[in-house]
Design an enzyme around this catalytic site. Structure first.
Site, short mmCIF file in Angstrom:
data_model
loop_
_atom_site.label_atom_id
_atom_site.label_comp_id
_atom_site.label_asym_id
_atom_site.label_seq_id
_atom_site.Cartn_x
_atom_site.Cartn_y
_atom_site.Cartn_z
N ARG A 53 12.74 51.98 -29.12
CA ARG A 53 12.74 52.09 -27.63
C ARG A 53 13.84 52.91 -27.11
O ARG A 53 14.71 52.87 -28.02
CB ARG A 53 12.50 50.84 -27.13
CG ARG A 53 11.50 49.84 -27.32
CD ARG A 53 12.08 48.39 -27.68
NE ARG A 53 10.75 47.57 -28.23
CZ ARG A 53 9.72 47.11 -27.72
NH1 ARG A 53 9.85 47.13 -26.41
NH2 ARG A 53 8.73 46.56 -28.42
N LYS B 234 3.58 39.74 -32.63
CA LYS B 234 4.11 39.65 -31.07
C LYS B 234 3.86 38.04 -30.92
O LYS B 234 2.76 37.64 -30.83
CB LYS B 234 3.58 40.45 -30.14
CG LYS B 234 4.29 40.06 -28.74
CD LYS B 234 3.97 41.19 -27.78
CE LYS B 234 4.71 40.79 -26.41
NZ LYS B 234 4.37 41.78 -25.31
N GLY C 46 10.20 32.12 -28.31
CA GLY C 46 9.74 33.25 -29.29
C GLY C 46 8.00 33.36 -29.45
O GLY C 46 7.59 33.68 -30.36
N ARG D 66 0.35 43.93 -33.45
CA ARG D 66 0.33 45.31 -32.89
C ARG D 66 0.66 46.35 -33.98
O ARG D 66 1.30 46.20 -34.99
CB ARG D 66 1.46 45.39 -31.63
CG ARG D 66 1.66 44.45 -30.59
CD ARG D 66 2.24 44.77 -29.70
NE ARG D 66 3.78 44.68 -29.88
CZ ARG D 66 4.82 44.68 -28.77
NH1 ARG D 66 4.48 44.59 -27.66
NH2 ARG D 66 6.02 44.52 -29.22
N ASP E 282 14.06 48.99 -22.13
CA ASP E 282 13.80 48.37 -23.34
C ASP E 282 12.09 48.50 -23.45
O ASP E 282 11.72 47.97 -24.61
CB ASP E 282 14.37 47.05 -23.28
CG ASP E 282 13.73 46.09 -22.11
OD1 ASP E 282 14.14 46.32 -20.95
OD2 ASP E 282 13.14 45.07 -22.36
P1 AMP Z 1 9.37 41.95 -21.92
O1 AMP Z 1 9.87 41.65 -20.31
O2 AMP Z 1 8.31 40.97 -22.42
O3 AMP Z 1 9.53 43.20 -22.23
O4 AMP Z 1 10.78 41.19 -22.57
C1 AMP Z 1 12.00 41.18 -22.36
C2 AMP Z 1 13.06 40.66 -23.18
O5 AMP Z 1 12.69 39.14 -23.29
C3 AMP Z 1 12.75 41.28 -24.68
O6 AMP Z 1 14.04 41.37 -25.42
C4 AMP Z 1 11.77 40.03 -25.31
O7 AMP Z 1 11.80 39.97 -26.72
C5 AMP Z 1 12.33 38.94 -24.68
N1 AMP Z 1 11.41 37.78 -24.51
C6 AMP Z 1 10.29 37.81 -23.73
N2 AMP Z 1 9.68 36.53 -23.72
C7 AMP Z 1 10.27 35.98 -24.88
C8 AMP Z 1 9.93 34.78 -25.35
N3 AMP Z 1 8.81 33.92 -25.00
N4 AMP Z 1 10.76 34.38 -26.37
C9 AMP Z 1 11.75 34.98 -26.77
N5 AMP Z 1 12.03 36.15 -26.20
C10 AMP Z 1 11.35 36.68 -25.18
MG MG Z 2 9.55 44.34 -23.68
#
Ligand code: AMP
Ligand code: MG
Length: 505
Positions: A200, A130, A143, A193, A270
């Site tokens: 999901r 991650k 990313g 992880r 998700d």
């Molecule tokens: P999360 O709130 O961390 O569960 O993320 C929600 C969505 O946003 C998921 O599709 C993650 O992969 C994407 N995401 C969160 N942070 C980033 C990041 N820094 N770069 C790219 N995708 C992100």
């Molecule tokens: Mg997430």
């Protein structure tokens, strides 16, 4: 994809898969074999000058990875995404989801890269990096993951596991001086992880709502065959049986969250595991003072994911999963029937857990009321959740003085305590010391309070990882009262309530 990555210069080139390292694990990669509708094959993007932040020898053992090798420079490179691992098939998967109650459309692994699946003595385990760089699903993101949130995810995964709560695990965290922009400039980190599957609810929603019903069936069959084989032979529709089985696991997981005072913070569909595992640690929190309406996520202005709403939100999410599975069922009633048991299962599972916390073997009439009265008292007096249960465990043998001290309404507490003692002692073959021992293995001494994580993070930012290691060590043995760890079990300092944790990670 290649467009997005192609614009990045120098070290941001993906890792060269041709020069890969054999780390002695048997990789199988069943998710990768699902085909291109489910993911994009790609490589992690390297980070400069990686360093170790933390490792979990227990997860190394789980994977069958040599503990000594995990300390090596090659491991550091491999788990930062700087060195390809032989036998892996790195990919980012596509999913969709409901975020804060609204359909968000396509999301996907925006910064997590699934390396593949390892055969282990306890069954197959997927390994994900991650924060390993851009994917086609990164949307506006970079990313990356920052050091602070990676440390929180690492510590909490291992803490939850030690508490016996189903969760993804974390093998290690590595850091890099590479700057990452959030509210301020921070530095990058990668968490490795581990879970049997990272599928999901949102994966099902993705294929359902985009009309890809053949893929939806493929995914559901994959999950049934590998994780819920009994659903295949269940009477009626196997996908309804899957929904019911997922609901049951989710009920058990959320009951455990409630019983330990854990707030997830972002229960979007998700972030809901199809295996009923706690995943995607973001702005989570273990309660300090008991407040049932506590909202741990600073971005959750509506309080959708408040502590006391988690059981209902889990049902809302299961409903969304049921809706996604409808194309595989004969009619809507099948989905509704499969969801119905959750309504009784969830409170029953929670009462069972609360009874265990109270030292009660079986659930009887009146126990719900006994628990409810206590929770109301604790809420009114803002009693520290973890300290209360620990002191109560000790008080089974001896006096209730130290428990009573936690309350302002002493007489109301005394009245409750009298009822509790009577109920306790009326149990057939009641044995005070055996009950105390059980309670001390049910009600933890140490949980990952926000301020404990915060101290470890601040030290780590200065390059000192000793506090993180000390905290990790205590969290791995949450029921022990080890000398030198008293501060980790103490009341939170005043500044703890001022910590603001948001979705920014
Ligand atoms: P999360 O709130 O961390 O569960 O993320 C929600 C969505 O946003 C998921 O599709 C993650 O992969 C994407 N995401 C969160 N942070 C980033 C990041 N820094 N770069 C790219 N995708 C992100
Ligand atoms: Mg997430």
């Amino acid at each position: 994809m290649s467009g997005a990555m192609g614009t990045m210069a120098g070290m941001n080139r993906p890792v060269d898969m041709a020069a890969s390292l054999d780390i002695g694990l048997a990789w199988h990669n069943r998710f990768a074999s699902l085909g291109e509708a489910f993911h994009t094959l790609l490589s992690p993007t390297p980070l400069p000058a990686p360093h170790w932040v933390g490792t979990s020898p227990a997860v190394a053992d789980l994977l069958g990875l040599d503990r000594a090798w995990l300390a090596s420079p090659a491991a550091l490179d491999a788990f930062t995404g700087n060195l390809a691992i032989a036998g892996t098939q790195p990919l980012a998967s596509v999913y969709s989801g409901h975020q804060f109650g609204h359909w968000a459309g396509q999301l996907g692994d925006g910064r997590a890269i699934l390396l593949g699946e390892v055969d282990t003595a306890s069954g197959p385990q997927e390994v994900q990096l991650k924060g390993a760089g851009l994917t086609p699903y990164s949307r506006m993101g970079d990313g990356r993951a920052v050091l602070r949130s990676s440390i929180r995810e690492f510590l909490c995964s291992e803490a939850m596991h030690a508490l016996g709560i189903p969760t993804s695990r974390a093998l290690c965290v590595t850091g890099s001086p590479a700057p990452v922009r959030r509210e301020e400039i921070e530095t990058a980190a990668v968490v490795t992880r581990v879970a049997p599957s990272f599928i999901r609810f949102g994966h099902f929603e993705h294929f359902s709502h985009s009309g890809q019903h053949a893929q939806l069936r493929t995914l559901a069959d994959f999950v049934i065959d590998h994780f819920y084989p009994a659903c295949r032979d269940a009477p009626g529709n196997p996908y309804a049986a899957l929904l019911e089985a997922v609901s049951a696991r989710t009920a058990e997981m959320v009951a455990q969250w409630q019983a330990v005072g854990f707030c997830h913070g972002v229960m979007n569909t998700d972030n809901m595991s199809i295996l009923g595992l706690t995943i995607d640690y973001g702005p989570f929190q273990f309660l300090d003072a008991f407040n049932p309406a506590h909202v741990c996520n600073h971005s959750d202005t509506g309080g959708r994911y408040a502590y006391n709403r988690q059981p209902n939100i889990a049902y809302w999410n299961l409903f969304a999963l049921g809706q996604a599975l409808l194309p595989l069922m004969d009619d809507q009633q099948q989905a509704l029937d499969a969801l119905e048991p959750y309504k009784a299962h969830m409170p029953a599972a929670l009462q069972r857990r609360m009874n265990a916390k109270l030292g009660l073997d079986r659930v009887e009439d009146g126990d719900a009321e006994l628990t409810e009265t206590l929770m109301k008292l604790m809420a009114a007096d803002a009693v520290d959740f973890t300290i209360f249960w620990r002191r109560l465990s000790h008080a089974v043998v001896g006096t209730l003085e130290s428990v009573r001290d936690l309350f302002l309404q002493r007489e109301a507490f005394d009245a409750w305590a009298t009822r509790w003692r009577e109920r306790l002692q009326a149990q057939p073959d009641f044995d005070a010391s055996a009950t105390q021992a059980r309670m001390l293995h049910t009600n933890p001494q140490v949980v990952l309070r926000n301020h404990l994580g915060e101290v470890a993070i601040q030290r780590a930012k200065q390059g000192d990882f000793s506090e993180l290691a000390r905290l990790q060590n205590a969290l791995e043995r949450p029921f022990e009262e080890a000398p030198g760890q008293e501060d980790l079990a103490a009341f939170p300092p005043d500044w703890a309530s001022g910590i603001e944790i948001s979705c920014s990670s």
